[in-house]
Design an enzyme around this catalytic site. Sequence first.
Site, PDB file in Angstrom:
ATOM      1  N   HIS A 198       0.822  -1.215   0.000  1.00  9.38           N
ATOM      2  CA  HIS A 198       0.000   0.000   0.000  1.00  9.38           C
ATOM      3  C   HIS A 198       0.854   1.261   0.000  1.00  9.38           C
ATOM      4  O   HIS A 198       0.431   2.296  -0.512  1.00  9.38           O
ATOM      5  CB  HIS A 198      -0.962  -0.009   1.194  1.00  9.38           C
ATOM      6  CG  HIS A 198      -2.137  -0.907   0.989  1.00  9.38           C
ATOM      7  ND1 HIS A 198      -2.828  -0.956  -0.196  1.00  9.38           N
ATOM      8  CD2 HIS A 198      -2.735  -1.800   1.808  1.00  9.38           C
ATOM      9  CE1 HIS A 198      -3.812  -1.831  -0.098  1.00  9.38           C
ATOM     10  NE2 HIS A 198      -3.769  -2.353   1.103  1.00  9.38           N
TER      11      HIS A 198
ATOM     12  N   GLU B  19       2.399 -18.226 -18.318  1.00  9.43           N
ATOM     13  CA  GLU B  19       3.379 -17.995 -17.253  1.00  9.43           C
ATOM     14  C   GLU B  19       4.022 -19.288 -16.757  1.00  9.43           C
ATOM     15  O   GLU B  19       4.853 -19.260 -15.858  1.00  9.43           O
ATOM     16  CB  GLU B  19       2.723 -17.246 -16.082  1.00  9.43           C
ATOM     17  CG  GLU B  19       1.427 -17.869 -15.609  1.00  9.43           C
ATOM     18  CD  GLU B  19       0.673 -16.993 -14.632  1.00  9.43           C
ATOM     19  OE1 GLU B  19       1.281 -16.052 -14.063  1.00  9.43           O
ATOM     20  OE2 GLU B  19      -0.525 -17.233 -14.421  1.00  9.43           O
TER      21      GLU B  19
ATOM     22  N   ASP C  29       6.126 -14.689 -13.366  1.00  4.82           N
ATOM     23  CA  ASP C  29       6.176 -16.113 -13.048  1.00  4.82           C
ATOM     24  C   ASP C  29       6.877 -16.919 -14.131  1.00  4.82           C
ATOM     25  O   ASP C  29       7.526 -17.930 -13.832  1.00  4.82           O
ATOM     26  CB  ASP C  29       4.762 -16.654 -12.825  1.00  4.82           C
ATOM     27  CG  ASP C  29       4.258 -16.389 -11.414  1.00  4.82           C
ATOM     28  OD1 ASP C  29       5.092 -16.048 -10.549  1.00  4.82           O
ATOM     29  OD2 ASP C  29       3.050 -16.512 -11.169  1.00  4.82           O
TER      30      ASP C  29
ATOM     31  N   CYS D  29       1.816  -8.672 -19.506  1.00  4.78           N
ATOM     32  CA  CYS D  29       1.313  -7.936 -18.346  1.00  4.78           C
ATOM     33  C   CYS D  29       2.281  -8.007 -17.168  1.00  4.78           C
ATOM     34  O   CYS D  29       1.953  -7.557 -16.075  1.00  4.78           O
ATOM     35  CB  CYS D  29      -0.058  -8.456 -17.924  1.00  4.78           C
ATOM     36  SG  CYS D  29      -0.092 -10.199 -17.458  1.00  4.78           S
TER      37      CYS D  29
END
Length: 575
Positions: free
Chosen positions: A189, A429, A453, A500
């Site tokens: 965060h 991935e 990944d 992505c």
Amino acid sequence: METIKGIPVSPGISIAEVALLRSDNLRIHRRFVAPEDVEAEVRRFEQAAREASHDLEVQIADLGEELMIAAQVLQTHRDMLNDPGLHSDVISRIRDKKFTAAYASSIVLGEYHDRFEQMESEYLSERSHDIRDIERQLLTRILGKRRRPRVFQENVTVVAHNLTPSQTASMAKEMVIGFAVDVGGRTSHTAILARALQVPAVVGLKDVSRKVVNGDTMIIDGYTGQVIVNPDKQTLARYRRKARYSEKFYSELQEEISWPAETIDGHEITLSANIELHEEVATALEWGAKGIGLYRTEFLYDQGFPDEELHLKAYRKAVKALRGRELVIRTLDAGADKFHDEFVGFEEPNPFLGCRSIRLCLQEQGMFRSQLRAALRVSVYGPVKIMLPMISTIEELRAAKSIIAEVREELEAEGVEMAPQVPVGIMVEVPSIALIIDRVADEVDFFSIGTNDLVQYSLAVDRVNEHVAHLYQPSHPGILRLIGEVIVASNRAGIQVSICGEMCSEPAYVLLLMGLGLRHFSLSPIAIPTVKRIIRQVTMKEAVEVAEQCLGAEQASESEEFLARRTSKLLPDFF
């Protein structure tokens, strides 16, 4: 002068004195209450929880529109403080064990923290810091040790072991021009809020908070992840020039946001954004995103299995905010370790290679169907795609597609309106699927390469393990071959392929990926203007030459050095 390398999570350059924030030292000892005082102790806990929840309400109300993401985070904290399950767990410890309210709260929230911290998913693991924030807020109320937010009188760089969401949000209106934090990653965060505030930030610095004192001069390089403590005159002068260039650069980029991401010779690249929360859609569009290429949905599972309506509410907000632009919803990408054993029926010993993502969804089909129903239902509001993560076999893919078809039939029977076609694709991935990508192309509508990944699984490297992190090499010849083969197979089949993973957010890899044939990027919103600037300065022929050079390299280090030199010509002040 000392240089420390961390993880860059919000771009920019800041130069200021250090303001060191020490963690609240709330040592909670094992204490008991007399049997006759148990119910009074229960009321004490409940009163503290109400007061802490009210504190968050006040803080949320003080946040401006630019910090809608912070408000969402604090609302989640408020909801957790009011959660009946938390109250039940703490109260049972008080009544059954005769623990004090403070010790019972500390034990229960400590268990919650440990459960989240051990999760394989980076996003979910980062939520352990939220638990610590909630614990701090609750205990300060129980113990009567409230502290006022620190107010700064001049520009400072805040340094801390960890910045909780409530701390970060409380400093939003103060004179904070940089964050340097020992812990955290790109999905923490602190990272999300720093990007929303457009404040340079570096996390994952391990022990920077122990190496500085108040008043030290610190440079934060939010592009490279370098933090420089007490720089010499030459370094300070160089970074002051870089800071001026950065301000000029981003000022220019603001004017270019509406320009197409098009090469000199007319090849357009589509730039979409990766987001965690629907509130980030506005930020993505402000930075020039053409849509959302990856909508991570794991936050919906923070407190267990969400129902269909909770999914639908979040997706609908994102779709409406996009106003006709594309939204790619990734189904749950987390392991069984995220959930209590009673939810999944077993303990997960190896989350990284165990029952996670699509495997968990195929096992827990009720949970999977709820998410799919919501994704199909929301398609009536705007263009939506469904993306399945961690597909490793064609059997898994066909099983998932079969469930999607069944869910559509159910909704049609119920008279629920949906888009006639909702494209279904997969994340590439896992090496096993990348190696048979030509056979998979006929089964899906699109591919999205998840380089994070894919690199880890292909090279057997944990990228957050400091002992082997140097082996995490996106430009490894083997990785480039896999990516290239996926792109070729996609083009041959006539389906869209994008990336992505974090690789396409890194300026050094932009030309390489374009040269491999990539025409769709999905990246961090804040990275879009820089990537677009690179695209607009080159021809596709140049990009192809860069890719050929890297494909011919024997080792990743050769490619990394070449890419750094090539990119420095396009962004001279950043390399």
